[in-house]
Enzyme design. Structure first.
Site, mmCIF file in Angstrom:
data_model
loop_
_atom_site.group_PDB
_atom_site.id
_atom_site.type_symbol
_atom_site.label_atom_id
_atom_site.label_comp_id
_atom_site.label_asym_id
_atom_site.label_seq_id
_atom_site.Cartn_x
_atom_site.Cartn_y
_atom_site.Cartn_z
ATOM 1 N N THR A 45 67.333 -86.875 -19.062
ATOM 2 C CA THR A 45 67.346 -87.280 -20.470
ATOM 3 C C THR A 45 66.865 -86.186 -21.419
ATOM 4 O OG1 THR A 45 67.121 -89.588 -19.859
ATOM 5 C CG2 THR A 45 66.513 -89.035 -22.091
ATOM 6 N N LYS A 97 67.642 -93.357 -19.549
ATOM 7 C CA LYS A 97 66.534 -93.551 -18.600
ATOM 8 C C LYS A 97 66.664 -92.642 -17.386
ATOM 9 C CE LYS A 97 64.939 -97.039 -20.982
ATOM 10 N NZ LYS A 97 63.951 -96.784 -21.964
ATOM 11 N N CYS A 98 67.431 -91.601 -17.493
ATOM 12 C CA CYS A 98 67.698 -90.663 -16.402
ATOM 13 C C CYS A 98 66.693 -89.513 -16.441
ATOM 14 C CB CYS A 98 69.128 -90.135 -16.553
ATOM 15 S SG CYS A 98 69.569 -88.827 -15.419
ATOM 16 N N GLY A 99 66.447 -88.894 -15.303
ATOM 17 C CA GLY A 99 65.557 -87.743 -15.244
ATOM 18 C C GLY A 99 66.058 -86.560 -16.046
#
Length: 104
Positions: free
Chosen positions: A39, A35-37
């Site tokens: 990803t 769910k990280c930028g």
């Protein structure tokens, strides 16, 4: 001093991996968060994996939820997300806990 080859860890499916099996290979160990930028970098990692796996590169992804709770899912869901959205075939490990102590 301990080396990575001295350790064992569990895959996202609960199978134990002994890192000694990777002696003589190039290991790229990455911290991942679905769910990280960042990803979309899974696609680049998989491209790297496909290009160099036959030449001895081993990529191992370690998910962790301790950084702004960016990987809250269960292990099987994390691996499924990586496979479905980015075609990941490299090894995804059991979600780690940066807070957990490894000493007795």
């Amino acid at each position: 001093m301990a080396k990575i080859y001295d350790f064992k860890a569990q895959t996202s499916k609960g199978k134990e991996i002994d890192f000694s099996q990777y002696r003589g290979k190039v290991l790229l160990v990455v911290n991942t968060a679905s769910k990280c930028g960042f990803t979309p970098q899974f696609a680049g990692l998989e491209e790297l994996n496909q290009k160099y796996k036959d030449k001895g590169l081993v990529i191992i992804g370690f998910p962790c939820n301790q950084f702004k709770e960016q990987d809250p899912a269960e292990d099987s869901k994390i691996e499924e997300f990586c496979q479905l959205n980015y075609g990941v075939t490299f090894q995804i490990m059991k979600k780690g806990d940066a807070q957990r102590s490894t000493t007795a």
